[in-house]
Design a protein around this motif. Structure first.
Motif, short mmCIF file in Angstrom:
data_model
loop_
_atom_site.label_atom_id
_atom_site.label_comp_id
_atom_site.label_asym_id
_atom_site.label_seq_id
_atom_site.Cartn_x
_atom_site.Cartn_y
_atom_site.Cartn_z
N GLN A 252 0.80 -1.22 0.00
CA GLN A 252 0.00 0.00 0.00
C GLN A 252 0.83 1.27 0.00
O GLN A 252 0.42 2.27 -0.59
N GLN A 253 1.98 1.27 0.68
CA GLN A 253 2.81 2.46 0.78
C GLN A 253 4.28 2.07 0.57
O GLN A 253 5.07 2.06 1.52
N PRO A 254 4.64 1.76 -0.66
CA PRO A 254 6.02 1.29 -0.91
C PRO A 254 7.09 2.32 -0.55
O PRO A 254 8.19 1.95 -0.16
N MET A 255 6.76 3.62 -0.64
CA MET A 255 7.74 4.62 -0.27
C MET A 255 8.03 4.58 1.23
O MET A 255 9.17 4.79 1.66
N LYS A 256 7.00 4.31 2.03
CA LYS A 256 7.22 4.19 3.48
C LYS A 256 8.12 3.01 3.78
O LYS A 256 8.98 3.07 4.68
N ASP A 314 13.92 4.64 -7.60
CA ASP A 314 12.98 4.12 -8.60
C ASP A 314 11.53 4.45 -8.27
O ASP A 314 10.68 4.49 -9.17
N LEU A 315 11.23 4.68 -7.00
CA LEU A 315 9.86 4.99 -6.62
C LEU A 315 9.48 6.43 -6.92
O LEU A 315 8.33 6.71 -7.27
N VAL A 316 10.42 7.36 -6.79
CA VAL A 316 10.11 8.77 -7.01
C VAL A 316 9.52 9.02 -8.40
O VAL A 316 8.47 9.69 -8.52
N PRO A 317 10.10 8.49 -9.49
CA PRO A 317 9.49 8.71 -10.81
C PRO A 317 8.08 8.12 -10.92
O PRO A 317 7.22 8.69 -11.60
N LEU A 318 7.83 7.00 -10.25
CA LEU A 318 6.49 6.40 -10.29
C LEU A 318 5.48 7.31 -9.60
O LEU A 318 4.36 7.48 -10.10
N TYR A 319 5.86 7.87 -8.46
CA TYR A 319 4.96 8.79 -7.77
C TYR A 319 4.75 10.06 -8.59
O TYR A 319 3.64 10.60 -8.64
N TYR A 343 8.54 13.57 -2.61
CA TYR A 343 7.81 12.37 -2.21
C TYR A 343 8.56 11.51 -1.21
O TYR A 343 8.08 10.45 -0.81
N VAL A 344 9.72 11.95 -0.79
CA VAL A 344 10.54 11.16 0.13
C VAL A 344 10.34 11.68 1.55
O VAL A 344 10.60 12.84 1.83
N GLN A 413 4.23 10.98 4.50
CA GLN A 413 4.38 12.31 3.90
C GLN A 413 4.90 12.17 2.46
O GLN A 413 5.65 11.25 2.16
N PRO A 414 4.50 13.07 1.56
CA PRO A 414 3.82 14.35 1.75
C PRO A 414 2.30 14.26 1.76
O PRO A 414 1.63 15.28 1.58
N PHE A 415 1.73 13.04 1.94
CA PHE A 415 0.29 12.88 1.93
C PHE A 415 -0.28 12.91 3.34
O PHE A 415 0.30 12.32 4.26
N VAL A 416 -1.44 13.54 3.50
CA VAL A 416 -2.20 13.39 4.73
C VAL A 416 -3.22 12.28 4.55
O VAL A 416 -3.56 11.57 5.48
#
Length: 497
Positions: A252-256, A314-319, A343-344, A413-416
């Motif tokens: 659900q939150q691969p960046m986390k 690799d995740l930043v471009p996807l976001y 997005y990090v 973050q950066p999402f609430v």
């Protein structure tokens, strides 16, 4: 500082402070109900003394939790009004259930329990204790359902740019809350267990240091044993439920997930970083050297030792492809208007917060077992180190819980409201767009005011807890001469707070 930073500091300070009371209330209420059950079943005065003593501390903590919790509701409108409008249709149902059902039941039966000691039949009074404790768990579930929707939105459709609730059962049955709830409850038991072990061990040390010959020793030894075994079970449950949460986070939150490991580059299989040396804030990881366990992160992510785990680069471009590269040009966004979206999450906070959460939890369980061993067979170390070990261990699960929630909230973050990869497109919200149209001075004023008020409340709670802890059993159950009429003994011992 701009409004966004001030609002985040305010919400962070007040929420972390409030959550210090929540797990202790949940865990201790169930343990106190168990103590009272043992007294009703056996008639052993030891369990009555335990119920009275730990119940008094529970009441102090509950009162402070209510006072500090009220502010959380007001903050949504004070500094996060845009967020309130966005999630209002969804949050109305679970928060109403928490307030009108769970909290109403909780406070009602707590009142009956407080004032019903010498007025209600034993079993009815005991039922009030269980009703209060179970309602506190129900209250936690509804709150977690709302928080989990922010982490993984479900059960909604997008109407005029805002999510509209279509299924409350989808919200309440969200797989994110089904994972977060047991983890939170086990964390509450870990807090309550350390609270029992630390205070009871201190009283045992105090009796030995003062060479006392009172009859309260069994109370403290029983509390140490109960707290130790509850703590071990809680830590085991935390590990199992945490593993399940990690696998959901991977989906659900691969960046986390990447931020938790400061994983800059995609790996297959991916190693778990035990400890890092260097500047983990850099997204290229050039200066970071880690002690790792090979392939363990792949297992934590997907139950095998070969799964690929994507890194930050690799995740930043996807976001960016899904959610844009820049914030909209909007004066309400302040300094972020039109700027590139980062997005990090804060890597030092997420990386070290995750490890401190695990580390403090493990220390708490280990100290509990150590105290149980040191007090076996009536032994109690008399050195001052034992006193500081006992008292210091109380803080460890509180710190573990705080670190866990800081990681959970800052890691998104950066999402609430975090976008659901398989959900309705557009149901997500940047934290920068969630704040109210307030001035920095207004938010700074409320931040300073609330921090000072909470500081005063902290002093009050520490004073009250310290007072009743030092008084021991005598503070809640003064010694009485044995009654000649054994049939009236239990009525003589029962008295109202």
């Amino acid at each position: 500082m701009d409004v966004l930073d001030l609002a985040r500091w305010q919400f962070g300070i007040t929420t972390v402070y409030h959550f210090l009371m929540v797990p202790l209330t949940i865990g201790l209420s169930l343990l106190v109900a168990g103590m009272q059950t043992a007294w009703v079943r056996t008639g052993d005065r030891k369990y009555l003394a335990m119920t009275k003593f730990w119940g008094k501390l529970l009441l102090i903590n509950f009162a402070m939790g209510v006072v500090t919790g009220i502010v959380q509701e007001f903050q949504f409108g004070m500094t996060w009004s845009a967020y309130s409008r966005f999630v209002g249709d969804v949050f109305g149902a679970p928060l109403a259930m928490e307030g009108l059902v769970a909290f109403f039941v909780e406070s009602t039966f707590l009142g009956l329990w407080i004032f019903g000691w010498d007025r209600l039949p034993k079993k009815v009074h005991l039922a009030c204790a269980w009703a209060f404790s179970l309602a506190s768990i129900g209250s936690a579930y509804f709150i977690l359902a709302a928080n989990s929707w922010m982490q993984h939105p479900v059960g909604v459709e997008l109407v005029d740019g805002r999510p509209r609730l279509t299924s409350i059962w989808a919200v309440l049955g969200n797989n994110t809350v089904l994972a977060a709830f047991p983890h939170t409850v086990f964390g509450a038991f870990a807090v309550a267990a350390a609270f029992l072990v630390g205070i009871a061990a201190w009283h045992l040390w105090r009796r030995g240091a003062d060479r006392r010959r009172d009859d309260d020793g069994p109370v403290w030894r029983a509390s140490v044993k109960l707290g130790t075994w509850v703590g071990v079970v809680a830590f085991t449950g935390l590990a199992i439920s945490g593993d399940f949460q990690g696998k959901l986070m991977f989906e659900q939150q691969p960046m986390k997930m990447a931020a938790a490991e400061a994983l800059c580059h995609t790996e297959a299989p991916a190693s778990f970083s035990v400890f890092a040396i260097g500047d983990v804030s850099r997204q290229d990881c050039e200066d970071v050297k880690s002690i790792t366990v090979p392939a363990l992160l792949s297992f934590l992510a997907h139950n095998d030792f070969t799964t690929e785990v994507k890194g930050i680069e690799d995740l930043v471009p996807l976001y960016q492809e899904k959610y844009g590269t820049n914030y909209p040009v909007d004066p309400r966004l302040g300094e972020l208007s039109g700027q590139p979206i980062d997005y990090v999450p804060n890597l030092p906070v997420t990386y070290w917060g995750f490890r401190l959460m695990i580390g403090f939890g493990a220390i708490s369980a280990g100290v509990g077992l150590l105290v149980l061993w040191l007090t076996r067979g009536g032994r109690v170390p008399r050195g001052r180190w034992f006193r500081w070990l006992a008292l210091g261990s109380i803080a460890t699960p509180f710190l573990a819980n705080s670190m866990g929630w800081i990681f959970t909230e800052m890691g998104r973050q950066p999402f609430v409201v975090v976008p659901n990869p398989s959900g309705v497109d557009g149901v997500w919200m940047f934290t920068a767009r969630a704040v109210s149209s307030s001035t920095p001075g207004e938010v700074l004023t409320s931040l300073i005011t609330l921090t000072l008020v909470y500081g005063v409340l902290a002093v009050v709670e520490v004073f009250l807890v310290r007072r009743y802890v030092r008084a021991g059993v005598a503070g809640v159950l003064p010694d009485r001469k044995p009654d000649e009429d054994n049939e009236k003994r239990d009525d003589v011992l029962s008295f109202a707070y």
